[in-house]
Design a protein around this motif. Structure first.
Motif, PDB file in Angstrom:
ATOM      1  N   UNK A  63       0.878  -1.170   0.000  1.00  0.00           N
ATOM      2  CA  UNK A  63       0.000   0.000   0.000  1.00  0.00           C
ATOM      3  C   UNK A  63       0.920   1.224   0.000  1.00  0.00           C
ATOM      4  N   UNK A  64       0.783   2.096  -1.004  1.00  0.00           N
ATOM      5  CA  UNK A  64       1.709   3.220  -1.122  1.00  0.00           C
ATOM      6  C   UNK A  64       0.994   4.499  -1.553  1.00  0.00           C
ATOM      7  N   UNK A  65       1.510   5.620  -1.058  1.00  0.00           N
ATOM      8  CA  UNK A  65       0.971   6.938  -1.414  1.00  0.00           C
ATOM      9  C   UNK A  65       0.948   7.112  -2.930  1.00  0.00           C
ATOM     10  N   UNK A  66      -0.064   7.818  -3.434  1.00  0.00           N
ATOM     11  CA  UNK A  66      -0.253   7.986  -4.875  1.00  0.00           C
ATOM     12  C   UNK A  66       0.971   8.582  -5.555  1.00  0.00           C
ATOM     13  N   UNK A  67       1.683   9.453  -4.860  1.00  0.00           N
ATOM     14  CA  UNK A  67       2.858  10.109  -5.447  1.00  0.00           C
ATOM     15  C   UNK A  67       4.018   9.157  -5.689  1.00  0.00           C
ATOM     16  N   UNK A  68       3.904   7.926  -5.162  1.00  0.00           N
ATOM     17  CA  UNK A  68       4.960   6.929  -5.341  1.00  0.00           C
ATOM     18  C   UNK A  68       4.685   5.987  -6.519  1.00  0.00           C
ATOM     19  N   UNK A  69       3.622   6.221  -7.241  1.00  0.00           N
ATOM     20  CA  UNK A  69       3.184   5.276  -8.267  1.00  0.00           C
ATOM     21  C   UNK A  69       4.281   4.926  -9.278  1.00  0.00           C
ATOM     22  N   UNK A  70       4.903   5.931  -9.869  1.00  0.00           N
ATOM     23  CA  UNK A  70       5.902   5.677 -10.910  1.00  0.00           C
ATOM     24  C   UNK A  70       7.142   4.978 -10.349  1.00  0.00           C
ATOM     25  N   UNK A  71       7.667   5.490  -9.239  1.00  0.00           N
ATOM     26  CA  UNK A  71       8.906   4.932  -8.694  1.00  0.00           C
ATOM     27  C   UNK A  71       8.700   3.532  -8.125  1.00  0.00           C
ATOM     28  N   UNK A  72       7.608   3.312  -7.406  1.00  0.00           N
ATOM     29  CA  UNK A  72       7.381   1.995  -6.803  1.00  0.00           C
ATOM     30  C   UNK A  72       7.036   0.950  -7.862  1.00  0.00           C
ATOM     31  N   UNK A  97      -6.545   7.283   3.377  1.00  0.00           N
ATOM     32  CA  UNK A  97      -7.490   6.200   3.072  1.00  0.00           C
ATOM     33  C   UNK A  97      -6.791   4.845   3.105  1.00  0.00           C
ATOM     34  N   UNK A  98      -5.531   4.794   2.692  1.00  0.00           N
ATOM     35  CA  UNK A  98      -4.774   3.545   2.769  1.00  0.00           C
ATOM     36  C   UNK A  98      -4.573   3.131   4.227  1.00  0.00           C
ATOM     37  N   UNK A  99      -4.246   4.093   5.065  1.00  0.00           N
ATOM     38  CA  UNK A  99      -4.056   3.809   6.495  1.00  0.00           C
ATOM     39  C   UNK A  99      -5.345   3.289   7.117  1.00  0.00           C
ATOM     40  N   UNK A 100      -6.477   3.889   6.733  1.00  0.00           N
ATOM     41  CA  UNK A 100      -7.776   3.448   7.253  1.00  0.00           C
ATOM     42  C   UNK A 100      -8.077   2.018   6.805  1.00  0.00           C
ATOM     43  N   UNK A 101      -7.697   1.695   5.567  1.00  0.00           N
ATOM     44  CA  UNK A 101      -7.913   0.331   5.066  1.00  0.00           C
ATOM     45  C   UNK A 101      -7.088  -0.678   5.858  1.00  0.00           C
TER      46      UNK A 101
END
Length: 280
Positions: A63-72, A97-101
């Motif tokens: 589960x990763x922050x949206x800003x990490x999409x390209x690098x991850x 929202x990821x943390x809540x999930x």
């Protein structure tokens, strides 16, 4: 008597020569044995290293922050290449929202957030295995339409009449950082919308549904020529740290640890800095 003495001396010299030969053979044998033992040890070590490298298998859910999409996404491909038999799956979105999930029981091995505050939601709930580690930092930038037709040069220019500005929701790290810089600069904005993550805010400008947005530098860079970036000095007041942690409920704990190790390695850091992230 003389001949007998001579025979004795010859016998003695022959015995010494034979003894020396036997000693030499024993030495060579010992060296050969040692060499074989060393070679065998090296082979065992190499085999053990290969086994350790190839023992990982199964899926790693990150589960990763949206800003990490390209690098991850790039790091995920590299991980699968280094560990055949593994697969990395991602869920990108707003860190809150990821943390809540995660606290709600969503299965995952790794969580990478865009701020310590959202990570704290997970650690406070007891869902993290160990302490989070900061692996990158990110700074805000203004994204405008290509060519910057509205001549936006500062944070205050976003208040121009008729300008359509979108912002990240205040509950996500991008939005919280934006609010910090706006308060610091004494700038009041009334956005046409608040978006749930930084990619959604940026996409409004890409689709020309908005004239400008405040996002991360990494997102502006990833968008290429579909937007223009405008730096502003107030962004230094709200640089976000990005922490990463293995989750306690991880079903593939060893692979989770190895993925985090890759993110924090020199190879991982190179990918992150090339994308515009700041070093931790």
């Amino acid at each position: 008597m003389i001949r007998a003495a001579r025979r004795d001396r010859r016998t003695h010299r022959t015995s010494r020569a034979v003894g020396a030969g036997v000693a030499a053979l024993l030495t060579l044998s010992a060296c050969s044995s040692s060499s074989k033992s060393s070679d065998s040890s090296t082979e065992v070590d190499a085999s053990a290293a290969a086994a350790a490298s190839s023992k990982l298998s199964g899926t790693v859910t990150v589960f990763a922050a949206a800003s990490l999409k390209e690098t991850f996404t790039e790091l995920g491909k590299e991980f699968e290449k280094e560990h055949p038999g593994t697969k990395v799956t991602f869920s990108f979105g707003g860190s809150d929202s990821l943390a809540a999930s995660i606290t709600g029981g969503a299965p995952a091995e790794v969580f990478a957030a865009a701020s310590p505050k959202t990570m704290k939601t997970v650690t406070d709930a007891g869902d993290a295995s160990g302490a989070p580690a900061t692996f990158a930092r990110n700074q805000l930038e203004i994204a405008t339409l290509p060519g910057n037709p509205d001549k936006i040069a500062s944070l205050n220019d976003l208040t121009k009449s008729g300008l359509k500005v979108v912002l990240c929701d205040k509950d996500v790290p991008c939005g919280a950082a934006t609010q910090t810089v706006l308060d610091s600069a004494g700038v009041k904005l009334t956005p046409v919308s608040y978006e749930q993550d930084v990619k959604a805010a940026l996409n409004k400008v890409v689709l020309k549904e908005a004239d400008a947005s405040i996002v991360y530098k990494t997102d502006v860079k990833a968008a290429g020529d579909t937007v223009a970036g405008v730096e502003f000095p107030e962004s230094a007041d709200a640089v976000n740290d990005y922490p990463i942690v293995e989750l306690k409920a991880a079903k593939n704990a060893e692979a989770a640890k190895e993925f985090i190790a890759l993110v924090r390695s020199s190879e991982g850091q190179k990918i992150l800095t090339e994308a515009g992230f700041l070093k931790p």
